[in-house]
Design an enzyme around this catalytic site. Structure first.
Site, PDB file in Angstrom:
ATOM      1  N   ASP A 168     -38.016  27.555 -38.763  1.00 56.88           N
ATOM      2  CA  ASP A 168     -38.804  26.936 -40.087  1.00 56.88           C
ATOM      3  C   ASP A 168     -40.250  27.314 -39.711  1.00 56.88           C
ATOM      4  OD1 ASP A 168     -38.851  25.893 -42.563  1.00 56.88           O
ATOM      5  OD2 ASP A 168     -37.196  24.279 -41.903  1.00 56.88           O
ATOM      6  N   ASP A 223     -37.397  25.579 -51.385  1.00 49.30           N
ATOM      7  CA  ASP A 223     -35.889  25.036 -50.947  1.00 49.30           C
ATOM      8  C   ASP A 223     -35.136  25.165 -52.478  1.00 49.30           C
ATOM      9  OD1 ASP A 223     -36.538  24.805 -48.489  1.00 49.30           O
ATOM     10  OD2 ASP A 223     -36.147  22.458 -48.304  1.00 49.30           O
TER      11      ASP A 223
END
Ligand code: GLA
Length: 523
Positions: A168, A223
């Site tokens: 990430d 997302d």
């Protein structure tokens, strides 16, 4: 839940339409390895498939028991047999950093430790995925990031036997994105265990331009949902943004429109079918995100429809694109498949049923040819049809078709392996011959040439022979213990093959062999 970093939410989806602008921001080549990573390790030559917990579970309820239950569900539901193999905790608060700088597993959530969890996953013929962050902390702030610890963290992941690492980009202020991920790629290579490297910067830094040099897939958008509930409109924004990057995808380097929301609360069966078809048409990684322990039959049938999976897993690895979009109805094509056929998708976002004539001309096909039309969801074939075909599509649904001049629609290789971990033990001081087998089955229709294992890549104590042929082949692993000292030995075996119709290399297959020698053995 209030999150530590909001930067990713600020990543506008319009970034994805700025692919052209990205060229001017292209990273300095000096930071990047000279060859695409997949050329070196042979991994992810088709889009990775598996399951990841984040979409349903967020960070809190993840633990060893959940992952083990999902592993069982992957096998029992037939998903493993359809190619879904990568699984593991996402931000599941699985490790922390000790005073010595080293990562340690969170034993209250993962009592077997992170190596133990990997063994459980490998023993079931599944592959082990782990998660971390390139900044100082993961997105929730619950786990340390790798910044300043790249080499020791990637070594820890290799020792835990991870096969896939999602990295990430939270809490990375001031870091150069290319340099950071390139360094992590270097650290993975130094750790000596090839891994699928999944970059997760949500499109920040235009990863589609450069990330194939260091990894295998990169998130293209923010997302797809907040944990717990699917969001149809958001999922479609993600899909249409990802579509614009089609030219950057190919074998070993994929655009990733995020883990799937198929089967999550908030979606109808038609919406599930549509999203799955879109992901397949885009050659996207297929990481399921629903709770597989409580999934209805219709979702399982969607996720395991091998005719759809075949489009995603096609060895040519072309990402399909939108040919036209009249607001409610879009035509997705430009996806040639390994056998000379074409995948075509008509998606209806409108409120009423839509009928459309799709012509061979607008698909870029030879108008003089007649095509058999396979309906991937109805499993029926019509034709041969001349000039075009007519579809009628219900609201939020798709017509997902495969067109071929022959009345044959072969499924490319889809592999299942009963275990990725062999454990051999010798208790005698006299030389013994130990044997362990790993069998690989091809659920696709074409037969494969024999897998090749380079003998020079193996340690002196191990020999591997490939037996069988066609749809099932067995790797026979032989160990002669003569002259070995007491101790633990390990080998990671790599096998390679080519897909016989397309001639493209298949994803390399790796498995672990552990040897325990209880006493020194005479020669
Ligand atoms: C980011 C990623 C998600 C998930 C979470 C974990 O939001 O994009 O996929 O990994 O972090 O915190």
């Amino acid at each position: 839940m209030e999150r530590m970093s909001r930067t990713r939410l600020a990543v506008p989806l319009v970034l994805c339409v700025l692919a052209a602008a990205a060229a001017s921001q292209a990273p300095r080549a000096k930071d990047l390895p000279p060859r695409p990573q997949a050329e070196v390790d042979g991994l992810a030559m088709t889009p990775p498939m598996g399951w990841y917990p984040w979409n349903t579970f967020g960070e809190a309820p993840q633990n060893e028991r959940l992952i083990a239950e999902i592993a069982d569900a992957l096998v029992a539901s037939g998903l493993k047999g359809a190619g879904y193999v990568y699984l593991g905790p996402d931000e599941g608060v699985c490790f922390s950093r000790g005073a010595d700088g080293k990562l340690t597993a969170n034993k209250s959530r993962y009592p077997s430790g992170l190596r133990g969890l990997g063994d459980v996953i490998h023993a079931k013929g599944l592959k082990y995925a782990l998660y971390t962050d390139a900044g100082t902390m993961t997105c929730s702030g619950g786990m340390p990031g790798t910044k300043g610890h790249e080499f020791e963290d990637m070594k820890a992941f290799a020792d835990w036997r991870a096969d896939y690492i999602k990295i990430d980009w939270c809490n990375s202020r001031g870091q150069d994105i290319v340099q950071t991920y390139a360094e992590l790629g270097k650290a993975q290579r130094a750790a000596g265990r090839p891994v699928v490297h999944s970059l997760c910067s949500w499109g920040e830094g235009y990863p589609w331009v450069w990330a194939g040099a260091v990894g295998h897939m990169w998130r293209t958008t923010a997302d797809i949902c907040a944990p717990g509930e699917a969001d149809w409109a958001r999922a479609l924004r993600v899909a249409f943004a990802n579509e614009k990057l089609a030219e950057f995808a190919g074998p070993g380097h994929w655009n990733d429109p995020d883990m799937m929301v198929v089967g999550m609360p908030g979606l109808t069966e038609a919406q599930n079918r549509s999203l799955f078809s879109l992901w397949c048409q885009m050659a996207a990684p297929l990481m399921a995100g629903n709770d597989l322990r409580a999934t209805d039959r219709s979702t399982i049938d969607i996720l395991t429809n091998l005719e759809a999976v075949a489009v995603d897993q096609d060895p040519l690895g072309v990402q399909g694109r939108v040919v036209w979009n009249d607001a409610n109805v879009s035509l997705w094509a430009g996806k040639p498949l390994f056998d000379g056929s074409q995948a075509v998708l008509v998606f209806n976002q409108g409120r009423s049923r839509a009928s459309r004539r799709i012509t061979w001309e607008e698909l870029g096909l030879d108008v003089r040819d007649a095509f058999y039309v396979r309906d991937i969801w109805k499993h029926t074939t019509s034709g041969p049809e001349a000039g075009g075909t007519t579809v009628s599509v219900a609201p939020n649904d798709v017509a997902f078709l495969r067109l071929s001049k022959k009345n044959e629609f072969p499924i490319p290789p889809i592999l299942t392996v009963e275990t990725f971990l062999l454990r051999l033990r010798s208790g005698s001081a006299r030389p013994e011959l130990l044997t362990g087998k790993v069998t690989v089955r091809n659920m696709g229709r074409s037969e494969l040439p024999p897998w090749r294992v380079d003998p020079s890549s193996l340690p002196a104590w191990l020999r591997v022979e490939v037996t069988g042929g066609g749809k099932a082949q067995t790797f026979v692993n032989k160990v002669l213990t003569a002259g070995l000292k007491r101790g633990a030995y390990h080998a990671l075996v790599r096998a390679d093959n080519v897909e016989p119709v397309s001639g493209k290399p298949m994803s390399a297959l790796y498995y672990d062999v552990d040897l325990e020698v209880a006493r020194d053995v005479k020669r």
